[in-house]
Design an enzyme around this catalytic site. Sequence first.
Site, short mmCIF file in Angstrom:
data_model
loop_
_atom_site.label_atom_id
_atom_site.label_comp_id
_atom_site.label_asym_id
_atom_site.label_seq_id
_atom_site.Cartn_x
_atom_site.Cartn_y
_atom_site.Cartn_z
N GLU A 89 35.35 9.27 63.22
CA GLU A 89 36.18 8.46 64.09
C GLU A 89 36.69 7.23 63.32
O GLU A 89 35.89 6.57 62.66
CB GLU A 89 35.41 7.98 65.33
CG GLU A 89 36.35 7.41 66.37
CD GLU A 89 35.63 6.88 67.61
OE1 GLU A 89 34.45 6.52 67.51
OE2 GLU A 89 36.26 6.82 68.66
N HIS A 134 24.55 3.17 74.91
CA HIS A 134 26.00 3.23 74.66
C HIS A 134 26.39 4.64 74.17
O HIS A 134 27.33 5.24 74.69
CB HIS A 134 26.35 2.17 73.61
CG HIS A 134 27.80 2.10 73.27
ND1 HIS A 134 28.64 1.15 73.81
CD2 HIS A 134 28.57 2.85 72.45
CE1 HIS A 134 29.85 1.33 73.34
NE2 HIS A 134 29.84 2.36 72.51
N GLU A 135 25.66 5.14 73.21
CA GLU A 135 26.03 6.44 72.62
C GLU A 135 25.79 7.58 73.61
O GLU A 135 26.54 8.55 73.63
CB GLU A 135 25.27 6.67 71.32
CG GLU A 135 25.46 5.60 70.26
CD GLU A 135 26.90 5.26 69.98
OE1 GLU A 135 27.77 6.14 70.07
OE2 GLU A 135 27.18 4.08 69.67
N HIS A 182 28.60 7.78 75.99
CA HIS A 182 29.75 8.43 75.36
C HIS A 182 29.72 9.95 75.49
O HIS A 182 30.76 10.59 75.40
CB HIS A 182 29.78 8.11 73.87
CG HIS A 182 30.57 6.90 73.51
ND1 HIS A 182 31.84 6.67 73.98
CD2 HIS A 182 30.29 5.86 72.67
CE1 HIS A 182 32.29 5.53 73.46
NE2 HIS A 182 31.37 5.01 72.68
N GLY A 234 27.39 0.68 63.86
CA GLY A 234 26.09 0.60 64.51
C GLY A 234 25.58 2.00 64.81
O GLY A 234 24.44 2.34 64.53
N ALA A 235 26.47 2.82 65.36
CA ALA A 235 26.14 4.20 65.67
C ALA A 235 27.43 4.96 66.00
O ALA A 235 28.47 4.34 66.21
CB ALA A 235 25.21 4.26 66.88
N GLU A 286 35.50 3.20 74.96
CA GLU A 286 34.57 2.14 74.58
C GLU A 286 34.25 1.18 75.72
O GLU A 286 33.12 0.71 75.83
CB GLU A 286 35.13 1.37 73.37
CG GLU A 286 35.30 2.24 72.12
CD GLU A 286 34.02 2.93 71.68
OE1 GLU A 286 32.93 2.57 72.19
OE2 GLU A 286 34.09 3.85 70.85
ZN LIG Z 1 31.30 3.39 71.43
#
Ligand SMILES: [Zn+2]
Length: 1025
Positions: free
Chosen positions: A295, A464-465, A468, A428-429, A487
């Site tokens: 990404e 967060h991940e 997603h 971060g990830a 996001e």
């Molecule tokens: Zn994200």
Amino acid sequence: MEPFTSDRLPLPRNMIENSMFEEEPDVVDLAKEPCLHPLEPDEVEYEPRGSRLLVRGLGEHEMDEDEEDCESSAKLLGMSFMNRSSGLRTSATGYRQSPDGTCSVPSARTMVVCAFIILVAVSVIMVIYLLPRCTFTKEGCHKKNQSMGLIQPVATNGKLFPWAQVRLPTAIMPLRYELNLHPNLTSMTFRGSVTISLQALQATWNIILHSTGHNISRVTFMSAVSSQEKQVEVLEYPFHEQIAIVAPETLLGGHNYTLKIEYSANISSSYYGFYGFSYTDESNEKKYFAATQFEPLAARSAFPCFDEPAFKATFIVRIMREKRYTALSNMPKKSSVTMKDGFVQDEFFESVKMSTYLVAFIVGEMKNLTQDINGTLVSIYSVPEKIGQVHHALETTVKLLEFFQNYFEIQYPLKKLDLVAIPDFEAGAMENWGLITFREETLLYDNNTSSVADRKLVTKVIAHELAHQWFGNLVTMQWWNDLWLNEGLATFMEYFSLEKIFNELSGYEDFLDARFKTMKKDSFNSSRPISSSVQSSEQIEEMFDFLSYFKGASLLLMLKTFLNEDVFQRALVFYLHNHSYTSIQSDDLWDSFNEVTNKTLDVKKMMKTWTLQKGFPLVTVQRKGKELLVQQEQFFSNVKPEIQPSDASHLWHIPLSFVAEGRNHSKYQLVSYLDKKSDVINLTEEVQWIKVNTNMTGYYIVHYADDDWDALIKQLKINPYVLSDKDRANLINNIFELAGIGKVPLQRAFDLIGYLGNETCTAPITGALFQTGLISDLLEKLGYMDLASRVVTRVFKLLQSQIQKQTWTDEGTPSVRELRSALLDFACTHSLANCSTTAMKLFEDWMTSNGTKSLPTDVMTAVFKAGAKTDRGWSFLLSKYTSIGSEAEKNKILEALASSEDVRRLHWLMKSSLNGDTIRTQELSFIIRTVGRQFPGHLLAWDFVKENWNKLVQKFHLGSYTMQSIVAGSTHLFSTKAHLSEVQAFFENQSEATFRLRCVQEALEVIQLNIQWMEKNLNTLTWWL
Ligand SMILES: [Zn+2]
């Protein structure tokens, strides 16, 4: 993706909307960007029709057939430069359209002239083509008031390339990829082949897709009907990272075809694409590792593909590896076959339908811990020696996965979910479907050395991940202009899920702080609407900023509060169910809300005022008896007339909430809706005080009339707890921001924080420390040491009793522990209340035990910082840094090392991190920011950035959040005109694309703002403080 920033807060252009994908927005940003070209080259597409080329200028007058033919012939002769703004017909010499509309036969003279023009044209193309980082878009090579005209794309073999747009045509849809890879981690190369099943949606002659950095050796094509493989020609156009496959036959609409491309390439040495690196394990042995980060635009560098989020397809991945390595990809492993040469080929099951940027694979030495959750195997992977640090992540993931599945009412669709700690990782990830990649510090948790802040970080990033996997993976934005849909929703769910299942972590404090910082950035003229047009790679990279993440999340919080939780959840569930495995635009989200609210509120109309306009409102309120007068205008941090647009027509639809106390001490709350410039709200009774924007759930700043500020200040002194900690933190933030632009005298802001001696909550105290810290930092960097220390002393007097109460332990709730870290860091940094002495004593004991004595984790950084002030301490810390296995401890040591006052050491640290030897390059932006914050290093950090600019761009990419963080971190404390000119001149001397980067424009605005702040407040501070 979860960007990574140095202050441990995850962070986290302009195109003509592509008519094939997007519609014109209903609400137009009123502060238009300057310098729009009448017609961009990207809007013109070339399409071969038989033996001739047609030029179609979208949005301009259509040429008739004969004109087209003549123009096209001219193009074939190489006369491809036409200034569109001055009319299509002002084309080249030697070519003329005859009055009857037929093309004249060229004379010998004409032919000579033509040949000369071809030569010139080719040279010009070559020159433009070779310009570094330059694209034919608005943000690319253009100069102000100068139209580039059309550029006919020419492939690397000299032939015309049949597609001129950055965006791919939509005539072909990929259905399935079969990807075979054979990486060699020591030579950093790989061989690959990709077989793509395609469907033609309409008749076409070429297949245009993305590919960059590949040596393509063979391309074959097969139609479903003939099933005969034919070798075909490939044209490469590196400038747009595209290739064109010239099909041997017309591709017919509705028919399927197969394309096979064989190629080889280098494994990248940056953090982008399929990248590799080496590291040393605990026994000091060199190890190799390869991972992916696609990404936004790097899948195309790993394999030729249709690399836009809307082109969803399924993927079968096969990886050839050495026996000692583990290979992972999005899906579970289907088979492992040992080949004759000793290599092992792993094949993974066919994936669900997904975007290319979510494809991932990893090859390296790893171990894992696994748990089955209702048929989904959840595994946490790390390098073997760190497997002891994965338990917390596994526990957290299991809880979060169950929460999201219940909340969204959609099961996670894959049979496995791997979370992998990568030893060298820029972001971060990254949420790759089924194979989420992390930095080690955002996934690993060590019981002895991870602080409460580390625990919160790991929990937040996992949340967060995981969010997603639904927002982004299952439902994806069509194009990067709507990145905030991915996001913003993931960030909102990150905090929301923390509140629901890890409430004890007080995640809301971080969210509140993030909202303050985001609004600061959004108050600059260089800000943008969260839904912004983008096309070039820099523009797309720049979308990964505070706004997409935190403004997006803040707007959703505002909406959730206004609608209520149940309606909000139903709308999200409806949206996810309705759009699973497809790609969407912002309107689809708002339509889902409107479906659920059943027209009682037009959510789309309301939210468009927030997503399509940059900035946010300043709401001014004034009490008049039982009436409250409210009005809105745009809030600008920068008040210089040449910067502030005069256009005052910005209007937001604001859910206004209030908390107030009546004359009889009855507290009550109200919600109103302001969709015009000003209004009068009737209160049921006269109130003693009123606080607008309850709990700061609204994305706006509030300014009160003098009497109302006074009433609030008085109330805080009498009893601050009638207001929530969020409200108190909100008042502190608002009054300092308003003082910054001169709406409120600075003394009044200091008056308001006068109650802090009675404050017990974390958010208001850390908010006040941040605001006053910024003032003392600026004064110190300008050389006003005495004044800076007077600011510090004043704050210290307010917080003295809380500081003295602190113990050097890990006791208390997470919020209390974080407050302890903040207060002791403040006291030790300014050598107050014997803090440094205690810290030094703890450090000495720790050093004497050779680093084996355990320290309280929350104050570890303060202890290490004290130790790093001595030569012996600094060297000892560095030796520990290189030998220990806990990422959490390493980070604390690194922060201490970078807080040294010895500039030679600071320079060494930055250099070492850039080279990636002792300190990994992933740490560089953190080091630069830390160095740039202190007095001894702030000039050094900027010098380092200037000297190494090209290397930084090469490693981290122009526009990326890492570069945003580096630019801000090395310039944000400048406050002189000399520095302003220097920073401006430096970026002007880079490319125009660099100068126009939003982070550069923001950096210049921040310096201007600092200068302004000093002009306004320095004198007052000097006599008053
Ligand atoms: Zn994200």
